[in-house]
Design a protein around this motif. Structure first.
Motif, PDB file in Angstrom:
ATOM      1  N   GLN A 119     -65.987 -32.990 -26.101  1.00 49.26           N
ATOM      2  CA  GLN A 119     -67.057 -32.417 -26.406  1.00 49.26           C
ATOM      3  C   GLN A 119     -67.985 -32.565 -27.993  1.00 49.26           C
ATOM      4  O   GLN A 119     -68.712 -32.447 -28.392  1.00 49.26           O
ATOM      5  CB  GLN A 119     -67.221 -30.791 -26.024  1.00 49.26           C
ATOM      6  CG  GLN A 119     -68.436 -30.302 -26.465  1.00 49.26           C
ATOM      7  CD  GLN A 119     -69.731 -30.651 -25.420  1.00 49.26           C
ATOM      8  OE1 GLN A 119     -69.124 -31.613 -24.473  1.00 49.26           O
ATOM      9  NE2 GLN A 119     -70.944 -30.351 -26.128  1.00 49.26           N
ATOM     10  N   GLY A 120     -66.467 -32.036 -28.891  1.00 49.88           N
ATOM     11  CA  GLY A 120     -66.491 -31.701 -30.129  1.00 49.88           C
ATOM     12  C   GLY A 120     -67.225 -32.907 -30.434  1.00 49.88           C
ATOM     13  O   GLY A 120     -67.668 -33.554 -32.037  1.00 49.88           O
ATOM     14  N   LYS A 121     -66.649 -34.670 -30.119  1.00 53.43           N
ATOM     15  CA  LYS A 121     -67.163 -35.541 -30.812  1.00 53.43           C
ATOM     16  C   LYS A 121     -68.320 -35.922 -29.695  1.00 53.43           C
ATOM     17  O   LYS A 121     -68.550 -36.917 -30.512  1.00 53.43           O
ATOM     18  CB  LYS A 121     -66.329 -36.485 -30.171  1.00 53.43           C
ATOM     19  CG  LYS A 121     -64.427 -36.540 -31.392  1.00 53.43           C
ATOM     20  CD  LYS A 121     -64.546 -36.217 -32.153  1.00 53.43           C
ATOM     21  CE  LYS A 121     -63.505 -36.314 -33.318  1.00 53.43           C
ATOM     22  NZ  LYS A 121     -63.420 -36.740 -34.546  1.00 53.43           N
ATOM     23  N   SER A 122     -68.695 -35.410 -29.769  1.00 53.19           N
ATOM     24  CA  SER A 122     -70.135 -35.597 -28.598  1.00 53.19           C
ATOM     25  C   SER A 122     -69.922 -36.627 -27.715  1.00 53.19           C
ATOM     26  O   SER A 122     -70.895 -38.015 -27.658  1.00 53.19           O
ATOM     27  CB  SER A 122     -71.828 -36.068 -29.552  1.00 53.19           C
ATOM     28  OG  SER A 122     -71.350 -34.878 -30.102  1.00 53.19           O
ATOM     29  N   ALA A 123     -68.551 -37.239 -27.399  1.00 50.64           N
ATOM     30  CA  ALA A 123     -68.386 -38.448 -26.252  1.00 50.64           C
ATOM     31  C   ALA A 123     -67.920 -37.846 -24.365  1.00 50.64           C
ATOM     32  O   ALA A 123     -67.516 -38.357 -23.762  1.00 50.64           O
ATOM     33  CB  ALA A 123     -66.664 -38.804 -26.604  1.00 50.64           C
ATOM     34  N   THR A 124     -68.466 -36.636 -24.473  1.00 49.24           N
ATOM     35  CA  THR A 124     -68.634 -35.805 -23.507  1.00 49.24           C
ATOM     36  C   THR A 124     -69.880 -34.737 -22.757  1.00 49.24           C
ATOM     37  O   THR A 124     -70.361 -33.860 -23.719  1.00 49.24           O
ATOM     38  CB  THR A 124     -67.005 -34.992 -22.247  1.00 49.24           C
ATOM     39  OG1 THR A 124     -67.402 -35.126 -20.859  1.00 49.24           O
ATOM     40  CG2 THR A 124     -67.190 -33.930 -23.337  1.00 49.24           C
ATOM     41  N   SER A 125     -70.040 -34.725 -21.796  1.00 49.10           N
ATOM     42  CA  SER A 125     -71.645 -33.753 -21.238  1.00 49.10           C
ATOM     43  C   SER A 125     -70.912 -32.482 -21.416  1.00 49.10           C
ATOM     44  O   SER A 125     -69.841 -31.848 -21.045  1.00 49.10           O
ATOM     45  CB  SER A 125     -72.329 -34.342 -20.475  1.00 49.10           C
ATOM     46  OG  SER A 125     -71.161 -34.314 -18.925  1.00 49.10           O
ATOM     47  N   GLN A 126     -71.930 -31.313 -21.493  1.00 49.68           N
ATOM     48  CA  GLN A 126     -71.403 -30.574 -21.396  1.00 49.68           C
ATOM     49  C   GLN A 126     -71.354 -30.144 -19.735  1.00 49.68           C
ATOM     50  O   GLN A 126     -70.323 -28.970 -19.794  1.00 49.68           O
ATOM     51  CB  GLN A 126     -73.236 -29.113 -21.630  1.00 49.68           C
ATOM     52  CG  GLN A 126     -72.964 -27.473 -21.335  1.00 49.68           C
ATOM     53  CD  GLN A 126     -71.907 -27.489 -22.665  1.00 49.68           C
ATOM     54  OE1 GLN A 126     -71.704 -28.109 -24.014  1.00 49.68           O
ATOM     55  NE2 GLN A 126     -70.783 -26.547 -22.546  1.00 49.68           N
TER      56      GLN A 126
ATOM     57  N   GLU B 167     -63.169 -30.432 -24.303  1.00 51.63           N
ATOM     58  CA  GLU B 167     -63.120 -29.230 -25.469  1.00 51.63           C
ATOM     59  C   GLU B 167     -63.327 -30.745 -27.145  1.00 51.63           C
ATOM     60  O   GLU B 167     -64.730 -30.434 -27.320  1.00 51.63           O
ATOM     61  CB  GLU B 167     -62.369 -28.104 -25.924  1.00 51.63           C
ATOM     62  CG  GLU B 167     -62.907 -26.982 -24.897  1.00 51.63           C
ATOM     63  CD  GLU B 167     -61.437 -26.426 -25.448  1.00 51.63           C
ATOM     64  OE1 GLU B 167     -61.820 -25.057 -24.887  1.00 51.63           O
ATOM     65  OE2 GLU B 167     -60.737 -25.811 -26.105  1.00 51.63           O
TER      66      GLU B 167
END
Length: 379
Positions: A132-139, A129
Motif C-alpha cells: 500500500q505504501g508503494k501504491s501497488a495494492t488497493s485499500q 501495508e
C-alpha cells in the motif's frame, strides 16, 4: 326380791347422776381451753433471681461446608474418614482425570495452531501495508489483511481460554479442603460416579463452635439474637461458658413445634463437636421471688394469701401475697413475705386468725424443706 329391785333402781340412778356430772365437767373443760394444732412450717429464705430456663443441645460448628467436585466423573480415591482433621489444601478425594487430561492436550494443540494463524496473518498484514505504501495494492486489500489478523488474534485468545478451562477441570478432579476443620460426613465412596456439585465430604470449620437447642413457642420470645446466656457441658460440669444467641429460626419445626436456636460459644480447646451442652437463660423481665411450697398457698377474698406464724405468741395470721408464677419447687411469691418469715406449709384449710399452733425451734425449716412439727403434749 323387793329389796333387790330397790337396790338396782338406786344404783342406776346414781350412775346416771355421775355420768351427767362427768359430761358437764368435760364440756366445761373443752369450752374453757383453746385447741393447739400442730403445723408444718417453712422459713422464707433469700429470693431467687427469676425463672430460669434450661435447654440441652449438641455442639456443632458455626460453619459446616458440604464439599463436592466442580466437575462430574468417577471417584477413584477417597482419602479421609469421619472425624479426621484436615488442613486447607489437603486432598480429600480424587476423580478419574484421564478424559480431562486428553482435553488439555487437544486444547494445547488448538492453541498452537491458533498462534501459527496469528503469525501468518501478521505477515500478510505487513506485506499489504508495504504494498500500500508503494501504491501497488488497493485499500480494500489492506483492510482485509487487517481483519484477518484481528480474527486470528481473537481465535488465539479463545484457544487460550479453552486450554485454561481444561487445565482447571484437571485441577478440579482433586477435591481439596478449603478450611481447617474436621470431617463430619462422607456422602460418596470410591467407584461412584457423581455429578458436579454433588456433596462428597462435609467439613466443619474449626474455631467457631456453637450449640443448637430446640425451644418451645412458650419461651421463644426470651431468646432474641444477642441475648447473653450461660452454657455448661455434661462431660465437664466445671466448664461454664458465656454464650450469646446468634440465630433464631423464623418458623417452628413442623413435627416438634419447637424453634431452632443457635448459641455461639467462645473458642475453647475443651469443646469438641457432638458434645452435649446445656444452655441456661433468664427472662429479661424476670423479678426476684420467694419460692414457697404450693401447699402453703391459701386464699383471702378470692386472692392468694399465706398463713404466717408468730414464733413469740405461737399464733397464725393471714397475709395477702402476690404470685408471679410457678417453678419446679413450688409457687413464686414476689410480695407479702420477707426473709425469715415462718409460713404454714400444710393444713392451711384448718387455720383461723390468731389460732394457737404447736411449734418447736427444731421444726423451722427453710423454704422447700417441709417438716412436720411435733404433736402437742397429751393433756
Amino acid at each position: 326380791m323387793a329389796f333387790t329391785q330397790k337396790i338396782s333402781l338406786t344404783t342406776i340412778t346414781m350412775v346416771l347422776t355421775m355420768s351427767a356430772t362427768l359430761a358437764g365437767c368435760a364440756e366445761e373443760k373443752v369450752a374453757g381451753e383453746t385447741p393447739i394444732r400442730p403445723v408444718k412450717v417453712v422459713e422464707v429464705t433469700t429470693p431467687d433471681q427469676g425463672r430460669i430456663m434450661q435447654y440441652s443441645g449438641a455442639i456443632r460448628s458455626k460453619t459446616e461446608i458440604a464439599m463436592g467436585f466442580r466437575v462430574d466423573g468417577k471417584i477413584v480415591e477417597r482419602f479421609v474418614d469421619i472425624g479426621q482433621s484436615v488442613k486447607p489444601g489437603e486432598v480429600l478425594a480424587r476423580l478419574d482425570s484421564v478424559d480431562y487430561e486428553l482435553s488439555v492436550r487437544q486444547a494445547e494443540a488448538e492453541l498452537a495452531s491458533a498462534e501459527k494463524q496469528v503469525e501468518i496473518a501478521q505477515r500478510a498484514l505487513r506485506r499489504a501495508e508495504f504494498l500500500q505504501g508503494k501504491s501497488a495494492t488497493s485499500q480494500s486489500a489492506l483492510e482485509q489483511s487487517q481483519l484477518a489478523f484481528e480474527q486470528a488474534v481473537s481465535l488465539r485468545a479463545a484457544a487460550a481460554s479453552v486450554l485454561e478451562q481444561t487445565r482447571n477441570k484437571v485441577a478440579y478432579s482433586s477435591l481439596k479442603s478449603e478450611v481447617d476443620g474436621i470431617v463430619t460426613a462422607v456422602s460418596a465412596e470410591a467407584g461412584q460416579v457423581v455429578a458436579a456439585g454433588t456433596p462428597v465430604v462435609s467439613v466443619a470449620a474449626a474455631g467457631s463452635m456453637e450449640v443448637e437447642i430446640a425451644v418451645p413457642e412458650v419461651d421463644i420470645a426470651v431468646f432474641k439474637p444477642g441475648k447473653a446466656v450461660k452454657a455448661h457441658l455434661w462431660a465437664n460440669s466445671d466448664l461454664k461458658l458465656d454464650g450469646k444467641v446468634r440465630e433464631v429460626a423464623g418458623s417452628a419445626d413442623s413435627r416438634s413445634r419447637t424453634f431452632a436456636v443457635r448459641v455461639s460459644l467462645p473458642d475453647d480447646p475443651r469443646l469438641l463437636l457432638g458434645m452435649t451442652a446445656t444452655v441456661t437463660a433468664k427472662g429479661d423481665d424476670a423479678v426476684p421471688a420467694y419460692v414457697l411450697p404450693l401447699s402453703a398457698l391459701s386464699k383471702q377474698d378470692g386472692k392468694p394469701a399465706v398463713w404466717l406464724v408468730d414464733p413469740q405468741t405461737e399464733t397464725v395470721r393471714l397475709r395477702p401475697v402476690v404470685v408471679a408464677g410457678f417453678s419446679d419447687d413450688g409457687v413464686r411469691v414476689t410480695e407479702g413475705v420477707a426473709a425469715g418469715d415462718l409460713v404454714v406449709a400444710a393444713g392451711t384449710q384448718f387455720m383461723q386468725p390468731d389460732m394457737k399452733v404447736h411449734l418447736f425451734e427444731g421444726d423451722m425449716q427453710r423454704a422447700g424443706e417441709v417438716v412436720e412439727a411435733a404433736p402437742p403434749a397429751a393433756s
